[in-house]
Every structure is written in C-alpha cells, then in structure tokens.
Scaffold this motif. Structure first.
Motif, short mmCIF file in Angstrom:
data_model
loop_
_atom_site.label_atom_id
_atom_site.label_comp_id
_atom_site.label_asym_id
_atom_site.label_seq_id
_atom_site.Cartn_x
_atom_site.Cartn_y
_atom_site.Cartn_z
N SER A 111 28.19 30.72 45.83
CA SER A 111 28.49 29.25 45.32
C SER A 111 29.93 29.48 44.92
CB SER A 111 27.91 28.98 43.95
OG SER A 111 27.81 29.98 42.77
N ASP A 112 30.55 30.41 44.50
CA ASP A 112 32.06 30.59 43.79
C ASP A 112 32.34 32.01 43.98
OD1 ASP A 112 34.43 29.83 42.90
OD2 ASP A 112 33.79 29.44 40.90
N VAL A 113 33.59 32.29 44.01
CA VAL A 113 34.47 33.55 44.25
C VAL A 113 35.45 33.51 43.13
CG1 VAL A 113 35.32 35.42 45.30
CG2 VAL A 113 33.53 34.16 46.52
N ARG A 114 35.39 34.47 42.28
CA ARG A 114 36.41 34.63 41.02
C ARG A 114 37.12 36.14 41.04
NH1 ARG A 114 33.33 31.05 36.53
NH2 ARG A 114 32.96 29.56 37.86
N ALA A 115 38.02 36.18 40.39
CA ALA A 115 38.72 37.51 40.64
C ALA A 115 39.20 37.66 39.06
CB ALA A 115 40.12 37.35 41.46
N SER A 116 38.89 39.03 38.78
CA SER A 116 39.46 39.68 37.37
C SER A 116 40.31 40.33 37.86
CB SER A 116 38.28 40.40 36.87
OG SER A 116 38.69 40.84 35.47
N ILE A 117 41.65 40.06 38.06
CA ILE A 117 42.75 40.78 38.71
C ILE A 117 42.97 42.11 37.80
CG2 ILE A 117 45.24 40.92 39.59
CD1 ILE A 117 42.99 39.47 41.20
N GLY A 118 43.26 41.82 36.37
CA GLY A 118 43.66 42.94 35.51
C GLY A 118 42.45 44.01 35.40
N ALA A 119 41.45 43.61 35.56
CA ALA A 119 40.10 44.74 35.67
C ALA A 119 40.11 45.39 37.02
CB ALA A 119 38.87 44.02 35.14
N GLY A 120 40.70 44.54 38.11
CA GLY A 120 40.69 45.12 39.36
C GLY A 120 39.44 44.87 40.25
N PHE A 121 38.67 43.57 40.22
CA PHE A 121 37.72 43.57 41.01
C PHE A 121 37.67 42.02 41.40
CE2 PHE A 121 35.77 43.55 36.71
CZ PHE A 121 34.91 42.53 36.82
N ILE A 122 37.02 41.77 42.27
CA ILE A 122 36.45 40.22 42.67
C ILE A 122 34.98 40.11 42.67
CG2 ILE A 122 36.23 38.73 44.70
CD1 ILE A 122 38.95 39.71 45.71
N TYR A 123 34.47 38.98 41.91
CA TYR A 123 33.18 38.87 41.69
C TYR A 123 32.75 37.56 42.25
CZ TYR A 123 34.63 36.28 37.34
OH TYR A 123 35.28 35.61 36.28
N PRO A 124 31.89 37.62 43.41
CA PRO A 124 31.31 36.33 43.71
C PRO A 124 30.00 35.81 42.84
CG PRO A 124 31.28 38.10 45.53
CD PRO A 124 31.62 38.45 44.05
N LEU A 125 29.98 34.63 42.64
CA LEU A 125 28.71 34.09 41.80
C LEU A 125 27.64 33.71 42.82
CD1 LEU A 125 30.56 31.81 39.41
CD2 LEU A 125 29.97 34.15 39.36
N VAL A 126 26.38 34.12 42.79
CA VAL A 126 25.39 34.09 43.64
C VAL A 126 24.56 32.93 43.24
CG1 VAL A 126 23.41 35.05 44.63
CG2 VAL A 126 25.69 36.63 44.35
N GLY A 127 24.19 32.04 44.21
CA GLY A 127 23.30 30.99 43.56
C GLY A 127 23.82 30.00 42.60
N THR A 128 23.02 29.85 41.70
CA THR A 128 23.19 29.08 40.35
C THR A 128 23.85 29.85 39.05
OG1 THR A 128 21.10 29.06 39.48
CG2 THR A 128 21.83 27.19 40.93
N VAL A 129 24.20 30.91 39.08
CA VAL A 129 24.67 31.96 38.09
C VAL A 129 26.03 31.15 37.69
CG1 VAL A 129 25.97 33.95 37.60
CG2 VAL A 129 23.80 33.91 38.70
N HIS A 130 26.05 31.15 36.37
CA HIS A 130 27.57 30.51 35.95
C HIS A 130 28.06 31.43 34.98
CE1 HIS A 130 26.08 26.37 37.18
NE2 HIS A 130 24.77 26.68 36.47
N HIS A 131 29.59 31.23 35.15
CA HIS A 131 30.16 32.30 34.14
C HIS A 131 31.05 31.44 33.23
CE1 HIS A 131 33.52 34.64 32.97
NE2 HIS A 131 33.23 35.73 33.70
#
Length: 131
Positions: A111-131
């Motif tokens: 449903s979305d893809v976000r990046a945590s550049i300082g931590a060094g990874f990309i995190y896709p959000l699967v389904g209805t997971v909210h951040h």
C-alpha cells in the motif's frame, strides 16, 4: 552486512523442538541462506517480490500507484540499493490477520513504500499496516 552472517541463525536459535513448535514458514534453511544473499543491486520491486514469495509464500505482489511513484523516486535519488524491511501484520504470514498457518499463492498488496535513509533501509507497508 549483518544479514549475511545471520543466515542460519533462525534454525540454530531453537535446536530442540519447543512445546509450541517451530514457526512453519515456506522458507527452508537452505532458502533462508539464498534469501540472505539477495543482491542489493536488484531493483526495489524485485527485492520486495523476492521477500514476498520466499518468506511469506505469496504468488506475487501488487503495488498501489503511490507505492510505485515512491519506488521510482527512491531509485532516482540513489537509494535503490538499500535493503528492504517489510512492515506488515505479525498475526499472519499474509496481509490478512485471519489467515492462519501457512497461506500460499496469494497476492501481497503493497500500500505504500517509505524510506528510513538514516537507518539505511526501505520499508514497504503491506496491506492496511499503518505507520
């Protein structure tokens, strides 16, 4: 990279069967080792798809348009080689908390893809997971 040295760790972590048993995933120890060697040079979508298929048992992934736009942006900004850390429900291997056991051959919605550049990874959000 830490993930390379942790390849066999899940199997070694529980050398004796526990009362609750081991988590039964579609991922064998051999496949785990292969997954840990996924090249970071692969495109972001291919890394997400590989994790979805190898770890969760998905048939494929489905990217919403916004997720694809962000993937394109991160790639253009030079972050396409970052590792992937999936953000999803912990209640199922799929995106549906009510699907217990080891569901197979489902389409995993991103449903979305976000990046945590300082931590060094990309995190896709699967389904209805909210951040």
């Amino acid at each position: 990279m830490c993930s390379l040295t942790l390849g066999p760790a899940p199997e070694e972590a529980l050398p004796e069967p526990q009362p609750w048993g081991r988590l039964k995933t579609p991922l064998s120890p051999q496949r785990w080792g292969e997954l840990c060697r996924i090249g970071l040079e692969l495109p972001i979508v291919d890394k997400i798809r590989t994790i979805a298929q190898a770890v969760y048992g998905a048939k494929d992934i489905e990217l919403c348009p916004e997720a694809q736009v962000k993937i394109d942006r991160y790639t253009q900004q030079g972050f396409g080689n970052l590792p992937i850390c999936m953000a999803k429900t912990d209640l199922s291997l799929s995106h549906q908390p009510d699907k217990k056991g080891v569901p197979r051959d489902f389409i995993l919605p991103i449903s979305d893809v976000r990046a945590s550049i300082g931590a060094g990874f990309i995190y896709p959000l699967v389904g209805t997971v909210h951040h």
